[in-house]
Write a protein that holds these residues in place. Structure first.
Motif, short mmCIF file in Angstrom:
data_model
loop_
_atom_site.label_atom_id
_atom_site.label_comp_id
_atom_site.label_asym_id
_atom_site.label_seq_id
_atom_site.Cartn_x
_atom_site.Cartn_y
_atom_site.Cartn_z
N TYR A 100 -9.46 -69.17 12.00
CA TYR A 100 -8.25 -68.57 12.41
C TYR A 100 -7.10 -69.70 12.65
O TYR A 100 -6.09 -69.39 12.81
CB TYR A 100 -8.73 -68.30 14.02
CG TYR A 100 -9.47 -67.08 14.24
CD1 TYR A 100 -9.19 -65.77 13.72
CD2 TYR A 100 -10.72 -67.26 14.85
CE1 TYR A 100 -9.77 -64.58 14.12
CE2 TYR A 100 -11.75 -65.99 14.91
CZ TYR A 100 -11.04 -64.98 14.59
OH TYR A 100 -11.90 -63.90 14.62
N ASN B 48 -1.99 -65.70 6.63
CA ASN B 48 -2.66 -64.74 6.28
C ASN B 48 -4.22 -65.31 5.97
O ASN B 48 -4.59 -66.59 5.69
CB ASN B 48 -2.24 -63.87 5.28
CG ASN B 48 -2.00 -64.63 3.97
OD1 ASN B 48 -3.01 -65.04 3.29
ND2 ASN B 48 -0.86 -64.59 3.44
N GLU B 49 -5.14 -64.42 5.68
CA GLU B 49 -6.50 -64.67 5.57
C GLU B 49 -6.70 -65.63 4.28
O GLU B 49 -7.86 -66.09 4.26
CB GLU B 49 -7.30 -63.27 5.66
CG GLU B 49 -7.19 -62.74 6.88
CD GLU B 49 -8.25 -61.40 6.79
OE1 GLU B 49 -8.96 -61.38 5.92
OE2 GLU B 49 -8.10 -60.66 7.91
N LEU C 236 -3.87 -67.49 13.36
CA LEU C 236 -4.32 -66.16 12.75
C LEU C 236 -5.11 -65.43 13.82
O LEU C 236 -5.67 -64.40 13.63
CB LEU C 236 -5.09 -66.25 11.42
CG LEU C 236 -4.96 -65.13 10.59
CD1 LEU C 236 -3.49 -64.88 10.17
CD2 LEU C 236 -5.65 -65.25 9.17
#
Length: 360
Positions: free
Chosen positions: A332, A325-326, A267
């Motif tokens: 990350y 995604n978050e 990410l």
């Protein structure tokens, strides 16, 4: 004073002899249990792996260094090799994507054992070490498949070689390395006491490169493929990385196992309106062989796919398949409980198909 010094020398000599003769170089299994953390168990409380406020993490490895073994070693179906994104040391065993993957097989009535052989920080260099110094030391180990979940840890600076158990660079570190590797009586006792009484709290050093709830700041990246350092990385992939893939596949087949390569993504980058944005990492060129994470991950995935096609080897394109995604990662690269479930959901149809085809 002289008598005291003589007694000290004799005592130290006895300690050294005990350590030497009770370790692997004389009577051990041959495993580097300091590196593989054989027979270790930790209980941590963390607050970033799931939505639970008090989330106790039970992390353990068996006597051979594996996580999540259920069947005898000669009946294991999948061994999954990778770095910290496979090891998942801040996930309870039942919440790792490897265990969730196994649960999906069992729910479908397929008795499959998915064993976690992830070692934090390992790259393909460390995975080669696994065959030469770990798997080869275990009698009757013959998994049907060896899955390589790789990419994120490739192409890093020499600073990271310690995670691949590479030799140390000074005499003191080398001696310390050998003592730990020998895994003698006193080291085992020290480790047992440490694990029992001092492992329930997580010192900052334990996090290494895990950065829970990291602040995400991104910058625009223009044509990373034109960068000189990235062009050099492409040469490294075509030379060194391809050789490592070849060696891993050969070692797998020598064990009687079928290799499966899965590429990764992080990410650390995203596209918006056709423009690439990446994490603002001012140390990237000190830590990586590239100056663009997207470029690195894409090139590695493409190289793995090309190698798999040319050699008729199974490949799953995680770089394209995994839509991270978050909500799925606590930093990350590392998944939370929801993210591990997502990884297993995405990989299961492919691995189930490969497994079923193998038993027809």
């Amino acid at each position: 004073m002289r008598q005291y010094f003589t007694s000290l020398i004799i005592t130290l000599s006895l300690i050294i002899l005990i350590e030497i003769f009770t370790g692997k170089y004389f009577f051990g299994s041959g495993l580097n249990c300091d590196y593989l953390r054989c027979n270790q168990e930790y209980i941590y409380e963390v607050n970033f792996g799931s939505n639970e406020e008090n989330n106790l993490i039970n992390y353990s490895r068996d006597q051979k260094g594996f996580r999540g073994v259920r069947k005898p070693y000669n009946e294991i179906d999948f061994i999954v090799v990778g770095g910290s994104t496979t090891d998942e040391k801040f996930q309870d065993e039942k919440n790792t994507w490897t265990e969730k993957l196994e649960a999906k097989f069992i729910l479908d009535g397929i008795d499959v054992d998915v064993v976690n052989a992830g070692v934090e920080g390992q790259s393909t260099l460390g995975h080669i070490y696994n065959f030469e110094n770990w798997f080869s030391e275990i009698d009757q180990l013959k998994p049907k498949f060896i899955v390589f979940y790789i990419g994120i840890n490739e192409g890093r600076s020499d600073h990271y070689l310690r995670f691949d158990n590479e030799p140390k660079n000074n005499l003191f570190q080398e001696v310390k390395f050998i003592i730990k590797k020998n895994n003698g009586l006193l080291i085992k006792l020290y480790r047992k006491v440490k694990n029992q009484y001092f492992s329930n709290q997580i010192p900052k050093s334990k996090f290494n490169f895990h950065r829970p709830n990291v602040d995400r700041e991104f910058i625009k990246i223009i044509k990373p493929e034109d960068s000189k350092v990235n062009l050099e990385f492409s040469k490294w992939i075509n030379n060194m990385f391809s050789k490592r893939l070849k060696k891993l596949s050969e070692y797998s087949e020598k064990m009687g196992s079928t290799p499966i390569f899965i590429s990764q993504r992080s990410l650390r980058w995203f596209f918006k309106d056709g423009i690439l944005y990446e994490v603002d990492d001012k140390d990237i060129e000190n830590n990586q062989m590239v100056n663009s994470y997207h470029f690195k991950e894409k090139k590695l995935s493409a190289a793995m796919e090309d190698f798999a096609i040319k050699n008729n080897i199974y490949f799953i394109n995680g770089f394209e398949l995994l839509n991270l995604n978050e909500t799925l990662l606590y930093d990350y690269t590392h998944t939370n409980v929801k993210g591990s479930e997502y990884i297993s959901d995405q990989l299961y149809p492919y691995l189930k198909n490969i497994y079923l085809n193998s038993i027809k």
